[in-house]
Design an enzyme around this catalytic site. Sequence first.
Site, PDB file in Angstrom:
ATOM      1  N   ASP A 163      49.280  38.109  46.222  1.00  0.00           N
ATOM      2  CA  ASP A 163      47.840  37.998  46.513  1.00  0.00           C
ATOM      3  C   ASP A 163      47.294  39.293  47.109  1.00  0.00           C
ATOM      4  OD1 ASP A 163      45.401  36.676  46.573  1.00  0.00           O
ATOM      5  OD2 ASP A 163      45.717  35.908  48.594  1.00  0.00           O
ATOM      6  N   GLY A 164      46.049  39.583  46.804  1.00  0.00           N
ATOM      7  CA  GLY A 164      45.363  40.724  47.416  1.00  0.00           C
ATOM      8  C   GLY A 164      44.961  41.822  46.446  1.00  0.00           C
ATOM      9  N   ASN A 165      45.219  41.603  45.174  1.00  0.00           N
ATOM     10  CA  ASN A 165      44.857  42.630  44.168  1.00  0.00           C
ATOM     11  C   ASN A 165      43.362  42.932  44.165  1.00  0.00           C
ATOM     12  OD1 ASN A 165      47.462  42.716  43.316  1.00  0.00           O
ATOM     13  ND2 ASN A 165      47.145  41.501  41.468  1.00  0.00           N
ATOM     14  N   TRP A 178      41.248  29.545  36.793  1.00  0.00           N
ATOM     15  CA  TRP A 178      40.283  29.417  35.679  1.00  0.00           C
ATOM     16  C   TRP A 178      38.851  29.449  36.195  1.00  0.00           C
ATOM     17  CZ3 TRP A 178      41.837  30.152  30.877  1.00  0.00           C
ATOM     18  CH2 TRP A 178      43.174  29.901  30.558  1.00  0.00           C
ATOM     19  N   LEU A 227      69.022  38.521  35.436  1.00  0.00           N
ATOM     20  CA  LEU A 227      67.956  38.062  36.332  1.00  0.00           C
ATOM     21  C   LEU A 227      67.013  37.190  35.516  1.00  0.00           C
ATOM     22  CD1 LEU A 227      66.026  38.247  38.864  1.00  0.00           C
ATOM     23  CD2 LEU A 227      65.083  40.311  37.826  1.00  0.00           C
ATOM     24  N   ARG A 266      54.196  35.496  50.653  1.00  0.00           N
ATOM     25  CA  ARG A 266      52.806  35.602  50.228  1.00  0.00           C
ATOM     26  C   ARG A 266      52.202  36.855  50.849  1.00  0.00           C
ATOM     27  NH1 ARG A 266      48.013  31.492  49.109  1.00  0.00           N
ATOM     28  NH2 ARG A 266      46.488  33.048  48.503  1.00  0.00           N
ATOM     29  N   ARG A 311      37.598  31.624  37.998  1.00  0.00           N
ATOM     30  CA  ARG A 311      37.127  33.015  38.134  1.00  0.00           C
ATOM     31  C   ARG A 311      36.261  33.406  36.933  1.00  0.00           C
ATOM     32  NH1 ARG A 311      41.658  36.558  41.294  1.00  0.00           N
ATOM     33  NH2 ARG A 311      42.163  34.910  42.787  1.00  0.00           N
ATOM     34  N   SER A 319      48.254  27.585  48.217  1.00  0.00           N
ATOM     35  CA  SER A 319      47.447  27.632  46.987  1.00  0.00           C
ATOM     36  C   SER A 319      48.122  26.950  45.790  1.00  0.00           C
ATOM     37  CB  SER A 319      47.091  29.087  46.645  1.00  0.00           C
ATOM     38  OG  SER A 319      46.429  29.705  47.719  1.00  0.00           O
ATOM     39  N   GLU A 326      43.876  26.886  39.278  1.00  0.00           N
ATOM     40  CA  GLU A 326      42.562  27.075  39.913  1.00  0.00           C
ATOM     41  C   GLU A 326      41.915  28.410  39.540  1.00  0.00           C
ATOM     42  OE1 GLU A 326      45.305  25.892  41.593  1.00  0.00           O
ATOM     43  OE2 GLU A 326      44.518  23.847  41.469  1.00  0.00           O
ATOM     44  N   HIS A 371      44.350  44.607  40.012  1.00  0.00           N
ATOM     45  CA  HIS A 371      45.331  43.864  39.198  1.00  0.00           C
ATOM     46  C   HIS A 371      46.264  44.842  38.493  1.00  0.00           C
ATOM     47  CE1 HIS A 371      43.475  40.125  40.115  1.00  0.00           C
ATOM     48  NE2 HIS A 371      42.354  40.375  39.467  1.00  0.00           N
TER      49      HIS A 371
HETATM   50  C1  IPE Z   1      47.000  32.430  44.499  1.00  0.00           C
HETATM   51  O1  IPE Z   1      46.069  33.374  44.881  1.00  0.00           O
HETATM   52  C2  IPE Z   1      47.266  32.520  43.036  1.00  0.00           C
HETATM   53  C3  IPE Z   1      47.972  33.713  42.584  1.00  0.00           C
HETATM   54  C4  IPE Z   1      48.444  34.676  43.340  1.00  0.00           C
HETATM   55  C5  IPE Z   1      48.180  33.771  41.170  1.00  0.00           C
HETATM   56  P1  IPE Z   1      44.518  33.007  44.965  1.00  0.00           P
HETATM   57  O2  IPE Z   1      43.835  34.230  45.424  1.00  0.00           O
HETATM   58  O3  IPE Z   1      44.053  32.425  43.697  1.00  0.00           O
HETATM   59  O4  IPE Z   1      44.517  31.888  46.082  1.00  0.00           O
HETATM   60  P2  IPE Z   1      43.302  31.291  46.902  1.00  0.00           P
HETATM   61  O5  IPE Z   1      42.309  30.782  45.912  1.00  0.00           O
HETATM   62  O6  IPE Z   1      42.728  32.407  47.721  1.00  0.00           O
HETATM   63  O7  IPE Z   1      43.909  30.234  47.744  1.00  0.00           O
HETATM   64  C1  IPE Z   2      46.060  37.731  43.255  1.00  0.00           C
HETATM   65  O1  IPE Z   2      45.122  38.619  43.734  1.00  0.00           O
HETATM   66  C2  IPE Z   2      46.224  37.826  41.778  1.00  0.00           C
HETATM   67  C3  IPE Z   2      45.708  36.694  41.021  1.00  0.00           C
HETATM   68  C4  IPE Z   2      45.186  35.611  41.507  1.00  0.00           C
HETATM   69  C5  IPE Z   2      45.766  36.813  39.603  1.00  0.00           C
HETATM   70  P1  IPE Z   2      43.627  38.185  43.931  1.00  0.00           P
HETATM   71  O2  IPE Z   2      42.895  38.502  42.676  1.00  0.00           O
HETATM   72  O3  IPE Z   2      43.520  36.797  44.395  1.00  0.00           O
HETATM   73  O4  IPE Z   2      43.174  39.186  45.063  1.00  0.00           O
HETATM   74  P2  IPE Z   2      42.215  38.838  46.276  1.00  0.00           P
HETATM   75  O5  IPE Z   2      42.881  37.750  47.050  1.00  0.00           O
HETATM   76  O6  IPE Z   2      40.919  38.431  45.695  1.00  0.00           O
HETATM   77  O7  IPE Z   2      42.145  40.112  47.035  1.00  0.00           O
HETATM   78 MG    MG Z   3      43.491  35.964  46.262  1.00  0.00          MG
END
Ligand code: IPE
Ligand code: IPE
Ligand code: MG
Length: 223
Positions: free
Chosen positions: A12-14, A61, A122, A171, A63, A179, A59, A29
């Site tokens: 998470d955090g991209n 989807w 792996l 995470r 976006r 999530s 979830e 990403h």
């Molecule tokens: C969780 O991250 C899903 C993935 C890393 C693929 P999200 O960014 O979608 O999670 P929420 O919506 O903030 O909980």
């Molecule tokens: C997680 O990064 C990757 C995916 C859900 C595909 P996010 O896109 O949720 O990045 P933030 O949380 O919005 O920074």
């Molecule tokens: Mg996120």
Amino acid sequence: MNPLKHMAIIMDGNGRWGLKHKNSRNSGHKEGLKTVEMVIKFCIKKHIKFLTLYAFSTENWKRPIKERNYLFNLLELFLKEKLEKLNNEKIKIKILGEKNFSKKLNNLLDFAEIKTRKNTKLQINLALNYGSKKEIAYAFKKLNKKKKISENDISNSLFTKNIPDPEILIRTGNTQRLSNFLLWQIAYTEIFFEKKLWPDFKIEDLNRIVKKFSNIKRNFGKI
Ligand code: IPE
Ligand code: IPE
Ligand code: MG
């Protein structure tokens, strides 16, 4: 030393990284793929047999279509570019989730699974269109004729059939929630919530986590 067979990661955090550095979520990403490659190398080096990566949730989807399509294109490019190399390195690809993408991407995912199915170095489980609640609901459906249902029956009806539960869940992205990821499988997993955004997550972070994990007293209810 605790054995470590399976590491699972919520990457998470991209989006935040991309906005901060290049004013575009999608660039985050793309940058995140570098961390994916680093983690794969790390797992091979440390003889970790299973790596599960949460790449797209049921979830996600919700976006905007532009971001979704960017992610799917990125995945397609990654597989096209790297599949040969992954296969040569004896990596097995397995998709967790229902393949309901474009025909082209679905076929590519099938192809990647079939091509690498015999590899044993792996196993990378890509959680794609994955949601733990949906996975459990499918399992209920599969088991609905059975009179007595054991814990093993449930485990064997999930996408993660034949995959041991993860010992470590990481995470990134400074958020402490699951999530909808592997809710059944992480009943006894050690969880590491990391402040860093996924593209900033580095090998020293992994080393620190694995070192900390190896010293944890894992009780499993005993004393
Ligand atoms: C969780 O991250 C899903 C993935 C890393 C693929 P999200 O960014 O979608 O999670 P929420 O919506 O903030 O909980
Ligand atoms: C997680 O990064 C990757 C995916 C859900 C595909 P996010 O896109 O949720 O990045 P933030 O949380 O919005 O920074
Ligand atoms: Mg996120």
